[in-house]
Design a protein around this motif. Sequence first.
Motif, short mmCIF file in Angstrom:
data_model
loop_
_atom_site.label_atom_id
_atom_site.label_comp_id
_atom_site.label_asym_id
_atom_site.label_seq_id
_atom_site.Cartn_x
_atom_site.Cartn_y
_atom_site.Cartn_z
N ALA A 92 79.19 73.74 71.25
CA ALA A 92 78.80 74.66 72.25
C ALA A 92 78.36 76.16 71.67
N SER A 93 78.73 76.50 70.85
CA SER A 93 78.34 77.79 70.20
C SER A 93 76.94 77.60 69.62
N LEU A 94 76.90 76.61 68.68
CA LEU A 94 75.44 76.15 68.30
C LEU A 94 74.66 75.84 69.20
N GLY A 95 75.09 75.04 70.27
CA GLY A 95 74.20 74.61 71.26
C GLY A 95 73.66 75.85 72.13
N PHE A 96 74.45 76.81 72.44
CA PHE A 96 74.05 78.13 73.07
C PHE A 96 72.82 78.80 72.50
N ARG A 97 72.65 78.72 71.13
CA ARG A 97 71.58 79.39 70.45
C ARG A 97 70.13 78.49 70.60
N VAL A 98 70.44 77.21 71.07
CA VAL A 98 69.32 76.31 71.24
C VAL A 98 68.87 76.36 72.69
N ASP A 99 69.86 75.99 73.57
CA ASP A 99 69.59 76.11 74.93
C ASP A 99 70.78 76.27 75.46
N ARG A 100 70.81 77.49 76.45
CA ARG A 100 72.08 78.04 76.89
C ARG A 100 72.67 76.99 77.85
N ARG A 101 71.61 76.19 78.53
CA ARG A 101 72.31 75.16 79.70
C ARG A 101 73.21 74.02 79.03
N ALA A 102 73.08 74.00 77.74
CA ALA A 102 73.83 72.90 77.03
C ALA A 102 75.23 73.33 76.96
N ALA A 103 75.28 74.57 76.43
CA ALA A 103 76.46 75.05 76.24
C ALA A 103 77.20 75.20 77.56
N TRP A 104 76.53 75.51 78.40
CA TRP A 104 77.42 75.54 79.87
C TRP A 104 77.80 74.22 80.52
N LEU A 105 76.93 73.43 80.01
CA LEU A 105 77.33 71.83 80.51
C LEU A 105 78.80 71.32 79.53
N LEU A 106 78.96 72.22 78.50
CA LEU A 106 79.95 71.77 77.72
C LEU A 106 81.37 72.60 78.09
N ALA A 107 81.19 73.58 79.03
CA ALA A 107 82.34 74.28 79.35
C ALA A 107 83.59 73.44 79.99
N PRO A 108 83.08 72.73 80.90
CA PRO A 108 84.19 71.99 81.41
C PRO A 108 84.81 71.11 80.50
N TYR A 109 84.22 70.24 79.67
CA TYR A 109 84.47 69.44 78.31
C TYR A 109 85.55 70.35 77.64
N LEU A 110 85.13 71.54 77.21
CA LEU A 110 86.17 72.39 76.38
C LEU A 110 87.33 72.62 77.20
N LEU A 111 87.28 72.86 78.31
CA LEU A 111 88.50 73.09 79.31
C LEU A 111 89.61 72.03 79.42
#
Length: 149
Positions: free
Chosen positions: A114-133
């Motif tokens: 998610a952290s690395l994805g945030f640097r590429v496309d913030r939407r990717a990081a937000w899509l992973l937020a529920p997964y992280l939880l």
Amino acid sequence: MLLLLFLVLCYVVAGVGAAASGDAGGTYAGLDNPVWAPPGWLFGPVWTVLYGMIAVAGWLVSRPSVPGRRPALIAWSVQLALNALWTPLFFAAEQYGAAFLDISLLLAAAVVTASLGFRVDRRAAWLLAPYLLWVAYAAALNLALWLNN
């Protein structure tokens, strides 16, 4: 077409998990579950949605040709491989301690993804937020089940 590849990869992992889980509902119900454990029927629908979100996040990171893309895709692949290992460890092998180690590494890999994805496309990081939880919750549940059983 690339999105389809990411979806296939994620749902193959889901299929491996389903095949390895055997009578997961019976196994899960037979364990000494903490009071905060969800009902067994909830896992399938939650993971179905999460795998779709993981696939779209991977696809979003893979699209732009930007400097951080490769490390983000490597992290995405690592977290998916760790994800694929958890169900066979927990249900097929009944190795709750090894499964906890795996899910702990999975959580760390998902955070990195998610952290690395945030640097590429913030939407990717937000899509992973529920997964992280969900993975954090599942790790706590795995630990409780390991300690109780």
